[in-house]
Structures are given as C-alpha cells and as structure tokens.
Design a protein around this motif. Structure first.
Motif, PDB file in Angstrom:
ATOM      1  N   GLY B 177       0.831  -1.204   0.000  1.00 29.82           N
ATOM      2  CA  GLY B 177       0.000   0.000   0.000  1.00 29.82           C
ATOM      3  C   GLY B 177       0.863   1.250   0.000  1.00 29.82           C
ATOM      4  N   ASP B 178       0.200   2.425   0.013  1.00 31.59           N
ATOM      5  CA  ASP B 178       0.938   3.687  -0.068  1.00 31.59           C
ATOM      6  C   ASP B 178       0.840   4.504   1.215  1.00 31.59           C
ATOM      7  OD1 ASP B 178       1.349   3.098  -2.742  1.00 31.59           O
ATOM      8  OD2 ASP B 178      -0.548   4.055  -3.323  1.00 31.59           O
ATOM      9  N   VAL B 252      11.636   1.215   0.436  1.00 34.02           N
ATOM     10  CA  VAL B 252      10.404   1.957   0.221  1.00 34.02           C
ATOM     11  C   VAL B 252      10.337   3.119   1.207  1.00 34.02           C
ATOM     12  CG1 VAL B 252       7.908   1.790   0.555  1.00 34.02           C
ATOM     13  CG2 VAL B 252       9.109   0.034  -0.752  1.00 34.02           C
ATOM     14  N   ARG B 254       7.963   5.861   3.221  1.00 36.87           N
ATOM     15  CA  ARG B 254       6.588   6.110   3.673  1.00 36.87           C
ATOM     16  C   ARG B 254       6.605   7.181   4.759  1.00 36.87           C
ATOM     17  NH1 ARG B 254       5.319   3.389   0.074  1.00 36.87           N
ATOM     18  NH2 ARG B 254       4.399   1.326  -0.026  1.00 36.87           N
TER      19      ARG B 254
END
Lengths: 304, 289
Positions: B177-178, B252, B254
C-alpha cells in the motif's frame, strides 16, 4: 600524577557520553585544619555554575551558626500557612494544609527532600543578608546567593512568559524551543564554582563552620538526603554518601562527601547542564555518579 | 636596493650563463640586469661572475652563494603563498552540515550561506560531535548539527524540527500500500541510525521518543546514510531520514503514522561567523521537505 590525569579524562568522557557539559572538583577532607591537600581533581572547577537547590547547604550552615549564636531556638514550633508557600514536589511544598513543625525539622526537610517551602521560611528566619554574606566570610570568592527559591521561580515565570511555575517548567523542557532564561545562567541567579563547593563541604566536615553539635546535625541531615539517582549511583553501599542535589530544567547538580569505612572522607562537587531539555534524563543523573566515582577513587586514603 | 629582485637576477644569470638570455627570461632589458648584478656584488662585497669573451661563469664565491640565494627566493615564494592562503581564508565561509541531511540539502545550505556572506564556501560533512568541536575551536565558521547537543564553546543558534520519512524494506509486509506506516508494524526490524557517539543526546532522545510511542527499538549502527540504506535494503532494519532524496533499490519510503517524528537540527556558530548566515541557514532548513 597519571592517576589524576586519567581520572580527569574519565570524568570528561562520562560527561560527553551522557550528553552534558560538566564541571567537577574533588578533594580529600584530610589534614589538620590549616593544611589543604594538594591532591585534587579539577575539571572546570573555577567556572561559575548555576547552583539550583545546592544553595540550601549555605542556608543550613547559616541555620547552625544562628543556633550556636543563640539567635534561634531549633525546637521552636512554627506554623507555615499554605497560601504563600513556595511550590515544589516534596516536603511541605507538596502539602495542602497548614503545617506546624520545629525550625530544625524544617531545616531537615529543606535538605533531605529539598523542600522549597521549608527552605524559604528557614532562609527568611536566619536572614537573607546573613546567608548572602556567608560566602565572603567563608572564603568562597566564586559564590553568590541571590534570593531563595520563590524569587528564582518568579524570574522563571517572567522569562518564559508562562502563567505559573508548572507552565514555566513545561516551557523549559521543550526540546524544540530552547528558551534563554536567567535561572539557567550563572551570570544572573545564585552561582558558585565546583572548587568553592568542595571547600564549603570540607570546612563543614572538619567542624570549622559550627559547634560540635551543629556540625553533627548538619552532617546528619546531609547524610540523610533522599536522592538515590545521582552521586549515590556511583558508589557501593558500604560508602556513606552525604550530599545535596540541585535541579533546574537541564541543570543537574550534586555536591557531597563520600566516606568509605576507615578512610578519609572525600568532598566532590558535580555540576552539569544537559543538551536535552527533558525533565527526566536518567543518563545525565547517572553521569554524576560515574564522574564522582572516577574523581573520588584516586583520592581515597586510609584515615591515619 | 631590492635584495630579492637582485638575487633573482643573480640566480637567472647563473642558470643561463649569458646576460642577454637571462634578460629575456626576466623580460627586462640587459642594462638594468647588468647594473642590478653589479649593485648586488657591491653590496655583498664579492664578485659573483667572471665576465669573459666566451660568456659568463660563476666565481668561487658565486658558486658558494648560489644555493643560499635560491633558498631565500624559495622562502620568499612560500611566504607569499601563505599570505595568499590567509587572504583567501578571509574570503572563505567554512560550513559544516551533519551527514544525515544528505548531499542536496547540504549543498543548498552551503550555497545560500555563501551567497549571504558574499564568500566562497567550503563544505564539511561529518558527525554532530566533530562539527561542534570544529566550531568550538574555530576551524568551522558555522555548522548545522543534530539537536540536542552539548555546545562546548560554540554559539547556539535556532533549532529547526525537520519531518522524517520512514525507509523500510520493500519486501516487508508494512510496505504494502501507499499509506503511512505505523511504527508498531516494524517490530521485527532494528533502527538503522548513526552511532550514538556521533550525537549522544539526540540519539537517546530519538530512542526515548520511539519507546514512548510504543516502539522500543534496538539501534543498528550505520556510519553513514549509505550504510543505513544497506541495512534497510537487506531487510534487517528500518530508518528515519530527513533527507528528501535518500532511497535505494529494495527500499520503500513512507510517512510515519501519527504525529510527525522530528529530526531536530540546530545552527551553531563561531563568534566570528559573518552576520546573516545563521538566519539564512535556519530559513533554508525550514524549507526542507
């Protein structure tokens, strides 16, 4: 004297590791009164530092001298009303109702739990001018006592623009907004030096500041101080640690006398100013114990 | 008379063995060259050259004095060079930026500070403790370091709280997910961070803050941002960074869920730091996103 140089390096390393600036002096309480020991540990020992509640030791000395002079009956009962009492976390500062106790018990509360309200009434009773004159009388050129805890808190509230003392301390403990306040600068408030502090304790321990009874009382209440988190952490249970702490925001201090059984006592004074503003920084408290231990050990000697 | 100039005449003639060639090399006419050498000979009280029909040759005294003349000229050059370096240093702004901010932010800080001071800039990247020490002893004019820090004798400037992003292994379940990442979802990862000795107080404050927010961490020491990235990319750690650019394959980025996690920096400076630089640095830091 490599052991002394090594101890100085150890003290500096303890301060650096804890994230504090620190100033320290230690010297043995030995000799015959006029003779001062040449062995000492000095890390910025003559730099002016903020006292915090360490000034209460001078009030204690003034109290003992007033009793000796017959100016004050230590057993006299005194009632302290809640209204004008100086706030604080301990002793009668923390209580709600009027308190009646003797002058000597107020003095005991002032030292053993750093009771701000007790300190201010004892300070007023023995005379602010008498306490202010003590450093000069005792040969402590780097020491000045300016007012008591209530005065200091009034300045703190003014400097932080807060509504009361609790709100002012909240401002003081914010890591995002460092506030310059007079209370944290030795140039404005009550100040001393580490070397002056060990001299004061040494004179007191040798009985040069008060009668035998007064000296015994002073040593007893300092030994009864309830502060297990600073100097005390540096020493094993067999060592007696008498002391007085001082705390204002990032400033954490303790001056004391460490006595191992069968040895000369050693006076040590540690003043720190932490980089972090948090009200609680256990590492900074413990660094006082680490630094004191590093300084006391090379000065230990069997009592003759 | 100009001793150094005449010594240069002496050395050049000695090397060329010919007044005409020496004059050309010195780009002067021959008569002043001959006159200068004669004056030097008068002053020193010895003849340096034998002038014969076949050319010029050194006398015994000349041979003896030649190395000393060269040494004097070399020293004079060294003196001039040192003076030039001093003059340049006065035109130089020496700035330090803590490594965690990343090269793009550091370069922007240095560029703006240099423009504000109207000086050339020399940028040093390093740990907070070493930068504060350098400012304290005056080998840096100004530095941006992690806060809180023991300031030694450096002057305190403003504190700026920079938001951080979470860097986590792309293969980690929390990377799906983001949306923002809850720190509690990273329980199985260490925190890749600069060694505690680089900035003890700031390091302790970060770990205490994470503990307060329900995410006690073990710190995995990473000497620089690349080392931290490697720990993240290999799946053993997560990292918190204020550097908007920091990233790598298998990593990643976030936002942290909940209240932002600040990377606090402070501008510290030397007494002699040019006016305005501290404010420009603080303003530039406030723009970092």
């Amino acid at each position: 004297m490599t052991d002394l140089a090594g101890a100085r390096a150890e003290v500096r390393a303890a301060f650096r590791d804890a994230g504090v600036r620190g100033w320290l002096h230690a010297r043995p309480v030995s000799g015959d009164g006029s003779r001062w020991s040449e062995r000492e540990i000095d890390v910025g020992a003559d730099v002016p530092v903020v006292m915090g509640s360490v000034y209460k030791v001078l009030v204690l000395v003034a109290f003992c001298r007033a009793v000796d002079a017959g100016d004050l009956d230590p057993r006299e009962q005194v009632t302290v009303e809640p209204g004008p009492r100086t706030p604080g976390p301990t002793g009668i500062s923390a209580l709600t109702d009027p308190v009646t106790m003797s002058w000597r018990d107020l003095t005991r509360s002032m030292i053993t739990v750093s009771d701000n309200a007790a300190a201010d009434v004892v300070h007023a009773r023995v005379g602010r001018d008498r306490v202010a004159a003590l450093p000069t009388e005792l040969g402590l050129p780097g020491t000045r006592v300016r007012g008591g805890t209530a005065d200091a808190y009034a300045e703190l509230v003014a400097d932080t623009g807060a509504d009361d003392v609790a709100a002012a301390f909240a401002v003081l403990t914010d890591n995002d907004v460092p506030v310059p306040v007079r209370l944290l600068s030795p140039a404005f408030g009550s100040s001393t030096t580490a070397a002056d502090s060990t001299r004061l304790l040494t004179l007191l321990w040798r009985g040069e500041l008060a009668s035998a009874a007064g000296t015994a009382f002073a040593r007893r209440v300092l030994t009864a101080q309830v502060a297990p988190h600073r100097m005390r952490t540096g020493f094993p249970g067999t060592a007696a640690v008498a002391g007085k702490t001082g705390t204002i925001g990032a400033v954490r201090n303790e001056i004391g006398v460490v006595t191992y059984p069968g040895e000369h006592p050693v006076a040590v004074a540690v003043f720190t100013h932490a980089a972090r503003s948090d009200a609680t920084v256990p590492r900074a408290d413990a660094a006082i114990g680490v630094a004191a231990r590093a300084a006391v050990n090379p000065l230990r000697a069997p009592a003759a | 008379m100009d001793l150094l100039r005449h010594l240069a005449f002496f050395v050049t003639v000695a090397e060329e063995r010919h007044f005409g060639n020496a004059a050309r090399r010195l780009t002067i006419a021959q008569p002043p060259l001959s006159q200068g050498v004669r004056r030097l000979e008068t002053r020193l009280g010895v003849r340096l050259f034998d002038r014969g029909p076949g050319g010029v040759s050194l006398t015994g005294a000349g041979r003896d004095l030649l190395p000393r003349a060269r040494a004097l000229l070399d020293d004079a050059d060294a003196l001039a060079a040192a003076a030039r370096r001093q003059a340049e240093a006065a035109q130089l702004l020496r700035i330090g930026v803590v490594a965690g901010l990343g090269p793009r932010v550091a370069a922007r800080l240095a560029t703006r500070a240099g423009r504000a001071a109207a000086r050339r800039v020399a940028l040093t990247s390093g740990s907070t403790v070493t930068l504060v020490d350098a400012v304290s002893v005056g080998t840096l004019d100004v530095a941006v370091v992690a806060h809180p820090v023991v300031l030694e004798s450096a002057r305190a400037g403003p504190v700026v709280a920079l938001p951080t992003a979470v860097l986590l292994p792309a293969a980690h379940p929390a990377a799906a997910g983001d949306g923002p990442v809850a720190l509690r979802a990273l329980r199985d990862l260490d925190l890749a961070t600069a060694p505690r000795s680089h900035a003890p107080a700031a390091h302790d404050l970060l770990l205490d803050t994470l503990e307060t927010r329900g995410r006690p961490v073990r710190a995995a020491e990473a000497d620089d941002p690349a080392a931290a990235l490697t720990l993240v990319a290999t799946g053993t750690a997560f990292a918190l960074t204020p550097d908007p650019d920091l990233g790598a394959d298998g990593v990643v980025r976030r936002a942290p869920a909940g209240a932002p996690l600040a990377f606090r920096v402070r501008v510290v400076h030397h007494d002699g730091a040019p006016p305005g630089v501290v404010d420009v640095l603080a303003d530039t830091l406030r723009e970092v996103r």
